[in-house]
Design an enzyme around this catalytic site. Sequence first.
Site, PDB file in Angstrom:
ATOM      1  N   GLY A   1       0.821  -1.206   0.000  1.00  0.00           N
ATOM      2  CA  GLY A   1       0.000   0.000   0.000  1.00  0.00           C
ATOM      3  C   GLY A   1       0.852   1.250   0.000  1.00  0.00           C
ATOM      4  N   SER A   2       0.303   2.295   0.579  1.00  0.00           N
ATOM      5  CA  SER A   2       0.959   3.590   0.501  1.00  0.00           C
ATOM      6  C   SER A   2       2.148   3.683   1.442  1.00  0.00           C
ATOM      7  CB  SER A   2      -0.042   4.699   0.854  1.00  0.00           C
ATOM      8  OG  SER A   2      -0.348   4.658   2.232  1.00  0.00           O
TER       9      SER A   2
ATOM     10  N   GLY B   1       0.811   5.001   4.899  1.00  0.00           N
ATOM     11  CA  GLY B   1       0.093   3.969   5.644  1.00  0.00           C
ATOM     12  C   GLY B   1       1.033   2.867   6.092  1.00  0.00           C
ATOM     13  N   GLY B   2       1.924   2.470   5.207  1.00  0.00           N
ATOM     14  CA  GLY B   2       2.865   1.405   5.544  1.00  0.00           C
ATOM     15  C   GLY B   2       3.818   1.831   6.644  1.00  0.00           C
TER      16      GLY B   2
ATOM     17  N   GLU C   1       5.444  -3.264   1.308  1.00  0.00           N
ATOM     18  CA  GLU C   1       5.823  -2.906  -0.066  1.00  0.00           C
ATOM     19  C   GLU C   1       5.101  -1.603  -0.352  1.00  0.00           C
ATOM     20  OE1 GLU C   1       4.939  -2.322  -3.634  1.00  0.00           O
ATOM     21  OE2 GLU C   1       4.386  -4.430  -3.985  1.00  0.00           O
TER      22      GLU C   1
ATOM     23  N   CYS D   1       2.567  -0.721  -8.696  1.00  0.00           N
ATOM     24  CA  CYS D   1       3.782  -0.389  -7.933  1.00  0.00           C
ATOM     25  C   CYS D   1       4.953  -0.196  -8.882  1.00  0.00           C
ATOM     26  CB  CYS D   1       4.158  -1.528  -6.992  1.00  0.00           C
ATOM     27  SG  CYS D   1       2.802  -2.218  -6.083  1.00  0.00           S
TER      28      CYS D   1
END
Lengths: 518, 518
Positions: B237-238, B241-242, B261, B298
């Site tokens: 994800g972002s 957020g990650g 990732e 990605c």
Amino acid sequence: MTEARTTQDVQDTQDVPETRRARGVQGYNPRTGEPSGPPIPESGDTDVDRVVTAAAAAFPTWSALPARDRADALESVADALDAGSEALVTLADTETALGRPRLTTELKRTTNQLRLFAEVLREGSWVEATLDTANPDIIPPRPVLRRMLRPLGPVGVFAASNFPFAFSIAGGDTASALAAGCPVVVKAHPSHPGTSEATARIVESALPPGVFGVVHGQQAGVALVNHPAVKAVGFTGSTAGGRALFDLASSRPEPIPFYGELGSINPAVVLPRAAAARPEGFAAEFAGSLTLGVGQFCTNPGLLFAPESLVPALAAAVSGAVGGPMLNERMCDAYRSGTEDLAASGLAELVAHGTAPAEGWSVEPKLYEVPLAGFAENLATLTEEHFGPAAVVVTYSSVDELLDVLPKLPGTLTGAVHAAEAELDDAGRVAEALRPVVGRLIFNGWPTGVAVAWGMHHGGPWPSTTNALHTSVGATSIRRWVGPVTYQSWPDELLPAELRDGNPLGIPRRVDGVLAVH
Amino acid sequence: MTEARTTQDVQDTQDVPETRRARGVQGYNPRTGEPSGPPIPESGDTDVDRVVTAAAAAFPTWSALPARDRADALESVADALDAGSEALVTLADTETALGRPRLTTELKRTTNQLRLFAEVLREGSWVEATLDTANPDIIPPRPVLRRMLRPLGPVGVFAASNFPFAFSIAGGDTASALAAGCPVVVKAHPSHPGTSEATARIVESALPPGVFGVVHGQQAGVALVNHPAVKAVGFTGSTAGGRALFDLASSRPEPIPFYGELGSINPAVVLPRAAAARPEGFAAEFAGSLTLGVGQFCTNPGLLFAPESLVPALAAAVSGAVGGPMLNERMCDAYRSGTEDLAASGLAELVAHGTAPAEGWSVEPKLYEVPLAGFAENLATLTEEHFGPAAVVVTYSSVDELLDVLPKLPGTLTGAVHAAEAELDDAGRVAEALRPVVGRLIFNGWPTGVAVAWGMHHGGPWPSTTNALHTSVGATSIRRWVGPVTYQSWPDELLPAELRDGNPLGIPRRVDGVLAVH
């Protein structure tokens, strides 16, 4: 190992009082408590930056060296250290009081470790060379892929107090990181600054400029972890210090892997028939493991589950055991106050204590007893490590009851099971109960004495380490310092030799999923 | 992928407005912006605890299953998903607008991935079985050691928005963790809640109870990472957020590995002769990769280093490209405002934009241009990912100048080099400059389309992932979920089959340092 438990405790240098720290890092003779050798200047932020910058500058060349050339370099370091053994051991004995025989062996272990990594480099499978041919007919289609592991960059290493050679300047973290192709900057341990400097001079002189460096002092350790050019850190030390540095490494703008080998309680279970077979012999072995090196091992057996009937033999063995000087004053104080607090708490009964030489920072071996039910009620307190020659024996009457308690133990480097031939079934059940919380399972043996081998695992679940995927001892410890790169549809002449057509290095490789040994 | 950049942004559910969230997680049709299907109830803390507790209860049995039996189970999941393809694709197309052809292929990729892990399990080298014989004559002496990798415990997985199958409920993180022997609890992505539920029902029905579970909602994600029984987390994800979840995982009382990732800019370099050889063909391929899946990958090529002479062809190709609806409203808004801000900043010039269908959350492809010197001056801003079909072309006139800039790029999943036969030397120099910041190097190709293979690496240095040692795609992604255990002097009959005398499973093993394929 656990030496301290306060979270403000970033590293072990706070056992150097503030007034002395201004002068530098002062070594002491644990047998007298008196200063030993001149103080070593602390490294300021600019010193740390200079050493790390040199390491970063050395990285492209060091990492690009053929692995076999790095193997030669590691052997040069080993040869140089072996040649300096006499002087290094003398210095280390003064600063640690661990004794010449142990220190001579430890230095040999250290140089054998460097030689093991030379062997790992020459064998070549550590890069995990993986080749896939193209397959346009599957979903998703597969191009030509070639993957291998490459070094991450400069590595910071925090040396331990209790192994002035094997987990220090030229210890396992340093050897494995250098082998991987990573330059290393070691934060020396303040308990043996003179030994650290002497070892560092030898290591530096055997390697290209910048590939190895050393810094001193607590603030230097913080600066090392925070330096943007440092790409991973290895640490051996206290749970509190390791956690604080792990938190630093994880909260950097660019978080980096932090491999901390921290505290460990190392439970051992002796099953009834094994205990009954030879109580005195067993107790003597236990006391031997407990008091080896004044109990200053990560693998010291601090917790023994035994039938009540074994306690008299255990108490007799510990009563007859002799302690010795601890590595530094703070450890000595922590051991004394921690074990006294345990006795005062009433949670476990002091059933035996040995003697201590009347010199310096010496401490006595101690044995506490608690029944299984009482242990289970106060598990957190009774599994606190008292770094040194102290253990708690937990008496049990039913293996089934034991099986309920063992999985609740905190993560630990090792677990041992002692069983007679007739009780192998119970040994298997105990092992299954222990396995989720330990890194190494030992049968009819003791955890002290960590072999340096391909099959060693010296690691375990939190809080024994900060990362249960890795080991700090043995061939696979190199994996902490490497990450993958994949070349897709890449021209053969531009590939690293490890991945080229025809396998010019003759290393083990995986081709389309099939492992092939050359 | 990067969808958001605010640090309070723990997960992607904040694109569901608060008023709707009370009703549950609502899916939408990106082609219309209208709700699609009924809302899925958010999971409360007690729901999360129930699902994770069931996973923990299932762990001993699932992890103790012979690997070949887990392989069979993975194939059952794959078969069941293939059988449900028609309905799943229909549902996913409504919730994502990715189109039936792409989604049909993606589901097949997902089931092929499950089958790859069945192959990995049967091949057996993933456990790294390592056997050392005793050697009492070395320092330190070596007992009999047998080492293998074992699963860590229940794993939490955060599904991605942009691959409703391949990086979602039954995606790579789930497949690799299940293969390792870890039960999995997935936090579903709110952009396709109906697809998630339908997929989860199929996965659950093909596996033993507790081995797989799903939770919904942002707070459920936080509870999942914080749950003491969860031993590792995978995330796609972002970056914001990650990072927030990585910080949570790292600051737990027991820190756990978090494999995120995150965002990736995926630089591509086209060398002068390659650019001159076929400008229109090259530009068409670039625009194809840029706009594939509305740029929601990605691996989307967001940064192209090219000679100035190539810009007209690139601009023409992007002008002719058609966009489409993005996966959710927030992504659409972020793309529009991010690319508008870039134009307004004056740091790069908008040189082309394509068209967009007049429906829902559709966006146009965009191409910006900046000379190398200007790029280098504003590198941080100009390497921000604008998730979607936007790219910056950086014009250069000297390969040497390029070599100074490339190593300063932020860590990224991929880097591509386009070169003619006569400029291989420069290609090699560019690759060496890129290698430290990328996970996969591509020659004369594009990063989109990630093969699922033994040799794939889908990872890279921060900020493309939170851990540069691991991949989220390919056979070795299983290693994220396993840690070593060593059995010392252990009776053969109590050892796991992988480590027993005579190699009963016939798997590759290392004996005294020598790798042997059965």
